[in-house]
Scaffold this active site. Sequence first.
Site, mmCIF file in Angstrom:
data_model
loop_
_atom_site.group_PDB
_atom_site.id
_atom_site.type_symbol
_atom_site.label_atom_id
_atom_site.label_comp_id
_atom_site.label_asym_id
_atom_site.label_seq_id
_atom_site.Cartn_x
_atom_site.Cartn_y
_atom_site.Cartn_z
ATOM 1 N N SER A 123 42.949 68.933 7.160
ATOM 2 C CA SER A 123 42.797 69.127 5.721
ATOM 3 C C SER A 123 41.784 70.206 5.372
ATOM 4 O O SER A 123 40.793 70.408 6.104
ATOM 5 C CB SER A 123 42.328 67.803 5.122
ATOM 6 O OG SER A 123 41.962 67.982 3.779
ATOM 7 N N TYR A 147 36.456 61.402 3.647
ATOM 8 C CA TYR A 147 37.824 61.698 4.085
ATOM 9 C C TYR A 147 37.833 62.965 4.952
ATOM 10 O O TYR A 147 38.376 62.999 6.061
ATOM 11 C CB TYR A 147 38.724 61.858 2.857
ATOM 12 C CG TYR A 147 40.004 62.563 3.139
ATOM 13 C CD1 TYR A 147 41.043 61.911 3.792
ATOM 14 C CD2 TYR A 147 40.186 63.901 2.775
ATOM 15 C CE1 TYR A 147 42.225 62.576 4.075
ATOM 16 C CE2 TYR A 147 41.359 64.563 3.048
ATOM 17 C CZ TYR A 147 42.376 63.901 3.703
ATOM 18 O OH TYR A 147 43.535 64.554 3.987
ATOM 19 N N LYS A 151 38.716 63.741 9.196
ATOM 20 C CA LYS A 151 39.643 64.753 9.729
ATOM 21 C C LYS A 151 38.920 65.705 10.687
ATOM 22 O O LYS A 151 39.478 66.124 11.705
ATOM 23 C CB LYS A 151 40.276 65.530 8.567
ATOM 24 C CG LYS A 151 41.149 64.684 7.656
ATOM 25 C CD LYS A 151 42.448 64.286 8.339
ATOM 26 C CE LYS A 151 43.352 63.468 7.445
ATOM 27 N NZ LYS A 151 44.616 63.112 8.100
HETATM 28 N N1 UFG Z 1 41.945 65.531 -10.765
HETATM 29 C C1 UFG Z 1 41.763 65.247 -12.096
HETATM 30 N N2 UFG Z 1 42.320 64.102 -12.576
HETATM 31 C C2 UFG Z 1 43.037 63.242 -11.809
HETATM 32 C C3 UFG Z 1 43.220 63.553 -10.434
HETATM 33 C C4 UFG Z 1 42.665 64.712 -9.946
HETATM 34 O O1 UFG Z 1 41.115 65.978 -12.824
HETATM 35 O O2 UFG Z 1 43.476 62.210 -12.331
HETATM 36 C C5 UFG Z 1 41.368 66.781 -10.230
HETATM 37 C C6 UFG Z 1 40.372 66.530 -9.114
HETATM 38 O O3 UFG Z 1 39.094 66.238 -9.626
HETATM 39 C C7 UFG Z 1 40.448 67.862 -8.363
HETATM 40 C C8 UFG Z 1 41.901 68.296 -8.542
HETATM 41 O O4 UFG Z 1 42.387 67.566 -9.658
HETATM 42 O O5 UFG Z 1 39.619 68.791 -8.975
HETATM 43 C C9 UFG Z 1 42.766 67.990 -7.351
HETATM 44 O O6 UFG Z 1 42.521 66.626 -7.000
HETATM 45 P P1 UFG Z 1 43.443 65.810 -6.006
HETATM 46 O O7 UFG Z 1 42.905 64.422 -5.968
HETATM 47 O O8 UFG Z 1 44.862 66.012 -6.352
HETATM 48 O O9 UFG Z 1 43.227 66.569 -4.636
HETATM 49 P P2 UFG Z 1 41.915 66.884 -3.803
HETATM 50 O O10 UFG Z 1 41.682 68.368 -3.926
HETATM 51 O O11 UFG Z 1 40.788 65.981 -4.074
HETATM 52 O O12 UFG Z 1 42.422 66.514 -2.354
HETATM 53 C C10 UFG Z 1 43.723 66.875 -1.923
HETATM 54 C C11 UFG Z 1 44.255 65.811 -1.001
HETATM 55 C C12 UFG Z 1 43.432 65.796 0.228
HETATM 56 C C13 UFG Z 1 43.321 67.198 0.804
HETATM 57 C C14 UFG Z 1 42.813 68.156 -0.211
HETATM 58 C C15 UFG Z 1 42.798 69.544 0.374
HETATM 59 O O13 UFG Z 1 44.251 64.545 -1.614
HETATM 60 O O14 UFG Z 1 44.056 64.942 1.139
HETATM 61 O O15 UFG Z 1 43.660 68.119 -1.327
HETATM 62 O O16 UFG Z 1 42.453 70.512 -0.568
HETATM 63 F F1 UFG Z 1 42.455 67.188 1.811
#
Ligand code: UFG
Length: 327
Positions: A123, A147, A151
């Site tokens: 990741s 998380y 990884k």
């Molecule tokens: N976000 C919101 N509201 C929500 C959900 C997410 O504003 O309800 C925002 C988060 O704060 C973040 C962005 O949208 O800024 C993306 O969030 P995600 O939870 O979709 O994804 P992450 O970037 O946290 O993580 C994802 C995967 C991981 C992976 C990562 C790699 O869940 O497994 O991308 O970039 F490692």
Amino acid sequence: MNILVIGGAGYIGSHIVYELNDAGHQVTILDNFSTGLRENVDARATLVEGDMQDLTLLDRLLDGEASGSAGTFDSVIHFAALKAAGESMEKPERYTRANLIATMNLLNLMMRHGIKNFVFSSSAATYGSPEYLPIDEKHPQKPINYYGYTKLVIEQTMEWYSRLKGLRYAALRYFNAAGYDVQGRITGKEQNPANLLPIVMEVAAGSRPKMQVFGSDYPTRDGTCIRDYIHVNDLATAHVKAMEYLASENRDLTLNLATGEGYTVLEVIKEAERVCGRPIPHDITDRRPGDPAELVAASGQARETIGWKARHSDLKQLVESMWNVYK
Ligand code: UFG
């Protein structure tokens, strides 16, 4: 090749299973259906229902006994993990068990059975907050959520096992996986999603009244976090190429899988409003712990080594493929 796909009924795993079957490989799925869906299982694959943490079952499977296929596997592809960065900061023990311990046991059993080729879902979360952008594979790995730490530890273990035990591994560092099969074969939706795009889709479809945007005071163009979204069909082609590379080149691989293009949370919501033709109600709330401001990749290494490039990951196409499922 004869392939074991652990977590092959899950969101990403089910897309890879279709791609492997299309490419003519023989696929066995091990899945405990904790988040995987039966309706997403490709009927061409052999299905073994069970938990990878059941070591007796895993041992028999890797021995070739329970797989229903002749002999053991040429390669193992492993998707059965927890992936919510935010949750991992609140419940690290779950991530220790499901991500770390389960994968360490798997690697040891693979070594015992002489299975050397392993494709691992790593990741972008292993990098932590970028020290420079775009992030290439040489970027320091200093995860800021648990998380990402799980990884990273597995990547480091694979490196040692490569030196000590002849493991051949591909560490595929996904950026933000999203989208649904462009051929429309996979239509089972993730339950209780924590990721941005499925949540946006649930709001658009009306099954969730509104959503939260976690923080608008990041140092980005509109104050919300920037991510590099990659279509699951593109991830699927990368896995098949990586697996074939391990077998033919006999060298390890560490690759970013991404587009090199970043979008803010608000840009994603606006694009979804355009594609779905309806407003997506959202509130701006506090930052979520463990979120880096920006994750955008340099993805040239995947092009150079395995000849891979994203083809379906344009934001509009990506959202359309999801809306086809959620509408
Ligand atoms: N976000 C919101 N509201 C929500 C959900 C997410 O504003 O309800 C925002 C988060 O704060 C973040 C962005 O949208 O800024 C993306 O969030 P995600 O939870 O979709 O994804 P992450 O970037 O946290 O993580 C994802 C995967 C991981 C992976 C990562 C790699 O869940 O497994 O991308 O970039 F490692």
